[in-house]
Design a protein around this motif. Structure first.
Motif, PDB file in Angstrom:
ATOM      1  N   SER A 196       0.832  -1.028  -0.039  1.00 22.46           N
ATOM      2  CA  SER A 196      -0.095  -0.214  -0.012  1.00 22.46           C
ATOM      3  C   SER A 196       0.806   1.225   0.033  1.00 22.46           C
ATOM      4  O   SER A 196       2.089   1.141   0.608  1.00 22.46           O
ATOM      5  CB  SER A 196      -0.739   0.067   1.386  1.00 22.46           C
ATOM      6  N   LEU A 197       0.342   2.154  -0.493  1.00 25.11           N
ATOM      7  CA  LEU A 197       1.251   3.601  -0.316  1.00 25.11           C
ATOM      8  C   LEU A 197       0.418   4.802  -0.697  1.00 25.11           C
ATOM      9  O   LEU A 197      -0.498   4.598  -1.439  1.00 25.11           O
ATOM     10  CB  LEU A 197       2.447   3.428  -1.595  1.00 25.11           C
ATOM     11  N   ALA A 198       0.742   5.810  -0.271  1.00 28.10           N
ATOM     12  CA  ALA A 198       0.030   7.059  -0.758  1.00 28.10           C
ATOM     13  C   ALA A 198       1.024   8.339  -0.866  1.00 28.10           C
ATOM     14  O   ALA A 198       1.871   8.374  -0.090  1.00 28.10           O
ATOM     15  CB  ALA A 198      -0.963   7.391   0.442  1.00 28.10           C
ATOM     16  N   LEU A 199       0.825   9.418  -1.568  1.00 27.14           N
ATOM     17  CA  LEU A 199       1.685  10.322  -1.664  1.00 27.14           C
ATOM     18  C   LEU A 199       0.962  11.570  -1.692  1.00 27.14           C
ATOM     19  O   LEU A 199      -0.092  11.938  -2.136  1.00 27.14           O
ATOM     20  CB  LEU A 199       2.489  10.286  -3.163  1.00 27.14           C
ATOM     21  N   LYS A 200       1.683  12.536  -0.822  1.00 26.20           N
ATOM     22  CA  LYS A 200       1.240  13.793  -0.973  1.00 26.20           C
ATOM     23  C   LYS A 200       2.301  15.069  -1.006  1.00 26.20           C
ATOM     24  O   LYS A 200       3.109  14.992   0.097  1.00 26.20           O
ATOM     25  CB  LYS A 200       0.101  14.288   0.429  1.00 26.20           C
ATOM     26  N   GLY A 201       2.487  15.666  -1.877  1.00 29.64           N
ATOM     27  CA  GLY A 201       3.629  16.666  -2.085  1.00 29.64           C
ATOM     28  C   GLY A 201       4.797  15.652  -2.076  1.00 29.64           C
ATOM     29  O   GLY A 201       4.857  14.865  -2.929  1.00 29.64           O
ATOM     30  N   SER A 202       5.764  15.885  -1.069  1.00 27.67           N
ATOM     31  CA  SER A 202       7.083  15.041  -1.174  1.00 27.67           C
ATOM     32  C   SER A 202       6.879  14.083  -0.009  1.00 27.67           C
ATOM     33  O   SER A 202       7.831  13.491   0.084  1.00 27.67           O
ATOM     34  CB  SER A 202       8.072  16.023  -0.872  1.00 27.67           C
ATOM     35  N   ARG A 203       5.761  13.810   0.599  1.00 27.91           N
ATOM     36  CA  ARG A 203       5.544  12.881   1.490  1.00 27.91           C
ATOM     37  C   ARG A 203       5.116  11.573   1.253  1.00 27.91           C
ATOM     38  O   ARG A 203       3.688  11.604   0.580  1.00 27.91           O
ATOM     39  CB  ARG A 203       4.838  13.337   2.788  1.00 27.91           C
ATOM     40  N   LEU A 204       5.739  10.587   1.083  1.00 26.93           N
ATOM     41  CA  LEU A 204       5.140   9.300   0.673  1.00 26.93           C
ATOM     42  C   LEU A 204       5.001   8.199   2.002  1.00 26.93           C
ATOM     43  O   LEU A 204       6.111   8.042   2.958  1.00 26.93           O
ATOM     44  CB  LEU A 204       6.466   8.442  -0.186  1.00 26.93           C
ATOM     45  N   VAL A 205       4.032   7.713   2.335  1.00 30.92           N
ATOM     46  CA  VAL A 205       3.852   6.679   3.262  1.00 30.92           C
ATOM     47  C   VAL A 205       3.776   5.389   2.687  1.00 30.92           C
ATOM     48  O   VAL A 205       2.829   4.869   1.711  1.00 30.92           O
ATOM     49  CB  VAL A 205       2.660   6.812   4.110  1.00 30.92           C
TER      50      VAL A 205
END
Length: 290
Positions: free
Chosen positions: A201-210
């Motif tokens: 699973s992954l999610a990206l907002k701006g330069s933040r990746l979880v």
């Protein structure tokens, strides 16, 4: 941002609607009739939404796939485009993943057919009220099932590769300019091990990746799971934090689903149990003040 210990769990076991009263349905997207897999993956950016339908059949066979684009018009949503692969085929499963970043849409095809199991990502650019095919991207060599899981924001494309390195997993990071990716940079967990499925699973907002690793053994608990937060906005990516719940147990699969915004990370643990009942949980994390 302080590394590792800077994130704390704000809330756990978020069940149901967090807002008092009846949830408001803002609108229903007018989906096509009898399309298999419609809604398998969705993405939204502003007034534009994308819905994947990897099971859509055509004269070529089943699971050819498509993606549908909608634009909000007043209080309703109207279909703006139907996106299809430049090279469609049976079991290609175009629409397995979708992402949108402003005027750019990425659609993944994560086929399970052995001969094309590496998959691909195709890009579409908005031109006024139409969406034009821009490119098909498939690295050489391509990871297994490339394109099954993607996220895109701020000119960055993240592609999950949870089967790499004996399923320890990794994420591939590309810089995207008008549908022309360059890279990749490889993101891996600092303490990853075979079987963790980092990148499931992954999610990206701006330069933040979880990134979720739902089968990671955390604190000696098999498959308790973990999630990792990274900064991917520069030429060198680096890990900001490893996230785990305070009440994690074996086989919780924490990290099975993730979401991120500028200040918070939300992580799902679908197998978490309370009082002997497996009912799942979600955990919200935020940086410590200061």
């Amino acid at each position: 941002m302080k590394p590792c210990q800077s994130f704390r769990c704000l809330a756990q076991s978020l069940i149901g609607c967090l807002i008092a009263g009846t949830p408001l349905i803002a609108g229903q997207l007018p989906g096509p009739p009898d399309v298999a897999g419609y809604g398998t993956q969705v993405a939204i950016d502003g007034d534009t939404a994308v819905v994947g339908a990897p099971g859509e059949a055509t004269a070529l066979g089943t699971y050819v796939g498509a993606a549908y684009v909608y634009r909000r018009s007043g209080d309703s949503w109207v279909q703006e485009a139907k996106l299809t692969s430049i090279a469609p085929g049976a079991s290609y499963a175009f629409g397995t993943s979708v992402a949108i970043d402003g005027n750019l849409i990425a659609v993944g095809a994560g086929s399970s057919v052995a001969s094309i199991s590496s998959g691909s990502v195709e890009f579409f650019l908005r031109n006024g009220t139409t969406w034009q095919w821009a490119s098909l991207f498939k690295p050489d060599p391509a990871p297994t099932y490339f394109g099954r899981l993607i996220a895109m924001d701020n000119g960055i494309l993240a592609v999950g590769d949870s089967t790499a390195n004996l399923a320890a997993g990794r994420v591939l990071i590309y810089q995207v300019n008008g549908g022309s990716p360059t890279g990749p940079q490889f993101v891996e967990a600092s303490d990853g091990a075979a079987g963790d499925s980092f990148g499931a699973s992954l999610a990206l907002k701006g330069s933040r990746l979880v990134v979720g690793a739902p089968y990671h053994d955390t604190d000696g608990k098999a498959d308790a799971g973990a999630a990792y937060l990274f900064d991917v906005g520069s030429l060198t990516t680096f890990q900001l934090a490893k996230l785990k719940p305070t009440d994690g147990k074996a086989s919780d699969f924490f990290g099975y689903a993730v979401a991120v915004d500028e200040q918070r990370v939300l992580v799902g643990a679908p197998n978490q149990s309370r009082g002997g009942m497996i009912d799942g949980a979600a955990y919200l994390f935020s940086p410590n003040p200061g």
